[in-house]
Motif scaffolding. Sequence first.
Motif, short mmCIF file in Angstrom:
data_model
loop_
_atom_site.label_atom_id
_atom_site.label_comp_id
_atom_site.label_asym_id
_atom_site.label_seq_id
_atom_site.Cartn_x
_atom_site.Cartn_y
_atom_site.Cartn_z
N GLY A 137 0.79 -1.22 0.00
CA GLY A 137 0.00 0.00 0.00
C GLY A 137 0.82 1.27 0.00
N GLY A 138 2.15 1.15 -0.04
CA GLY A 138 2.99 2.32 -0.09
C GLY A 138 3.27 2.97 1.25
N VAL A 139 3.01 2.27 2.34
CA VAL A 139 3.29 2.82 3.67
C VAL A 139 4.81 2.96 3.84
CG1 VAL A 139 3.13 2.42 6.15
CG2 VAL A 139 1.20 1.85 4.66
N PRO A 140 5.30 4.13 4.26
CA PRO A 140 6.76 4.34 4.39
C PRO A 140 7.32 3.73 5.66
CG PRO A 140 5.59 6.34 5.02
CD PRO A 140 4.53 5.36 4.54
N LEU A 141 7.48 2.43 5.66
CA LEU A 141 8.00 1.72 6.82
C LEU A 141 9.31 1.04 6.49
CD1 LEU A 141 6.25 -1.70 7.51
CD2 LEU A 141 6.18 -0.55 5.31
N VAL A 142 10.02 0.64 7.55
CA VAL A 142 11.31 -0.02 7.40
C VAL A 142 11.38 -1.19 8.37
CG1 VAL A 142 13.82 0.25 7.53
CG2 VAL A 142 12.41 2.18 6.80
N TYR A 143 11.82 -2.35 7.87
CA TYR A 143 12.14 -3.48 8.76
C TYR A 143 13.44 -3.15 9.46
CZ TYR A 143 8.97 -6.57 5.98
OH TYR A 143 7.92 -7.15 5.34
N VAL A 144 13.46 -3.18 10.81
CA VAL A 144 14.69 -2.85 11.52
C VAL A 144 15.28 -4.04 12.28
CG1 VAL A 144 14.17 -0.40 11.68
CG2 VAL A 144 13.42 -1.92 13.51
N ALA A 145 14.49 -5.08 12.52
CA ALA A 145 14.99 -6.28 13.20
C ALA A 145 13.91 -7.35 13.11
CB ALA A 145 15.32 -6.00 14.66
N TYR A 146 14.27 -8.58 13.41
CA TYR A 146 13.26 -9.64 13.44
C TYR A 146 13.38 -10.47 14.70
CZ TYR A 146 16.30 -13.65 12.21
OH TYR A 146 17.24 -14.66 12.23
N ASP A 147 12.28 -11.16 15.00
CA ASP A 147 12.14 -12.04 16.16
C ASP A 147 11.94 -13.45 15.60
OD1 ASP A 147 11.12 -13.55 18.25
OD2 ASP A 147 9.68 -12.06 18.91
N PRO A 148 12.75 -14.43 15.97
CA PRO A 148 12.64 -15.76 15.37
C PRO A 148 11.28 -16.42 15.53
CG PRO A 148 14.65 -15.56 16.63
CD PRO A 148 13.84 -14.35 16.94
N VAL A 350 14.41 -2.60 3.92
CA VAL A 350 15.15 -3.18 5.05
C VAL A 350 16.22 -2.21 5.51
CG1 VAL A 350 16.69 -5.05 5.77
CG2 VAL A 350 14.70 -5.55 4.33
N TRP A 351 16.23 -1.92 6.81
CA TRP A 351 17.21 -1.00 7.40
C TRP A 351 18.61 -1.56 7.26
CZ3 TRP A 351 18.99 -1.03 13.02
CH2 TRP A 351 19.66 0.16 13.35
N GLN A 352 19.55 -0.69 6.94
CA GLN A 352 20.94 -1.11 6.77
C GLN A 352 21.78 -0.85 8.01
OE1 GLN A 352 21.84 -2.84 4.00
NE2 GLN A 352 19.65 -2.67 3.57
N GLY A 353 21.13 -0.40 9.10
CA GLY A 353 21.85 -0.15 10.34
C GLY A 353 22.22 -1.44 11.05
N LYS A 354 22.79 -1.30 12.23
CA LYS A 354 23.31 -2.45 12.97
C LYS A 354 22.51 -2.69 14.23
CE LYS A 354 27.53 -4.35 15.04
NZ LYS A 354 28.95 -4.09 15.37
N VAL A 355 22.07 -3.94 14.41
CA VAL A 355 21.39 -4.36 15.64
C VAL A 355 22.44 -4.93 16.57
CG1 VAL A 355 19.69 -5.94 16.64
CG2 VAL A 355 19.23 -4.86 14.43
N ASN A 356 22.40 -4.52 17.85
CA ASN A 356 23.34 -5.03 18.85
C ASN A 356 22.98 -6.46 19.20
OD1 ASN A 356 25.03 -5.55 20.96
ND2 ASN A 356 24.35 -3.84 22.23
N ASN A 357 23.86 -7.41 18.91
CA ASN A 357 23.58 -8.83 19.15
C ASN A 357 24.11 -9.34 20.48
OD1 ASN A 357 22.18 -9.52 16.74
ND2 ASN A 357 24.12 -9.37 15.63
#
Length: 358
Positions: A137-148, A350-357
């Motif tokens: 639908g064109g919503v301006p969202l970004v995936y920033v992380a996922y949960d298994p 998809v966000w290109q930033g870094k998630v702290n693991n």
Amino acid sequence: MLNKFSPTQLLGMGFAFLQRFQQQRIRTFSLLFAVGFSLTLAVSACSPSASNNGTQETTSPSPAASGTTVHIGYQKASTVLYALKAKGELEKAFAASGSSVTWSEFPAGPPLLEALNSGSIDFGYTGESPPIFAQAGGVPLVYVAYDPWSPKAEAILVPKDSPIKSVAELKGKKIAFAKGSNANYLLVKALEKAGVNYSDIQRVTLTPADARAVFERKKVDAWAIWDPYLAVAEAATGARTLTDAMGLAPNRGYYLAAKSFVDAKPDALKIVLDKVKEVSNWAKNNPGEVAKLLSPALGIDAPVLEIAEKRRKYDVLPLTDEVITKQQEVADTFYKIKLIPKEIKVKEIVWQGKVNNS
């Protein structure tokens, strides 16, 4: 033809049942959900105590985060964000810089993402299906992380005395599921593996509560559903599992943010993700406590919820090529069966930033 669909219409597909829960604005919005998307993330929700649970460390806000107000959308069914709100750790992390946090509760993922689209929230969590509708639908969202999450946390059930022994035997049968949900995707992939066309079953699209009622009365032959409803059905009726999602569907959850928030306040986003990670670690290591704390919120007995909790996984991880590919397969499947009106490319948001693991 495709430009006739507004972002709100596409995001709203399949969520008509929300009209009895929301105020007039959301009721109007939910009428556009006629194509069918159900509560994707009623599964696996839980909320740790508001007391200190060993997550003492507070991330120091950077100057870029100073003076920020972060607007977070959450569901009672979203374990980690619900717990983060209860614990108040995020407020502590932002307080030193004079920044603040506001929280808005939503009954499910689609209206949460509509709020993100309208600018009412900056960050939230849903299952794998709502962001696909939103992107279409064109919503301006970004995936920033996922949960298994877990492929063991959803399944196709039949009554304990059903003569049906395999997915292949579902051909021509009545199957209840929430249209556009993770369980819908599981059903499509399970049928495909068994050599049964999606068009060769009788599709009964219902909310989890309504589906449970018809399943228990044996008005349908099978039910594709997720935890904790899955665990409840097993405990209450002795329902048998034809198949879970192992090898068929990823059944993941996603942390999502408004593109404007990601672009303008990346340091604030990282603080949010650090605190989400801390609470996620707590939930992962304390399934019994999580179940006890969730029980009054959902009205489900703690022992049943603990079964569901032990089936699922928690984490806050960056999207890898493999994860993006799997989410793309979900999007392609929904396009193939006409739940979304155009093809999308998940990797584009998809966000290109870094998630702290750690």
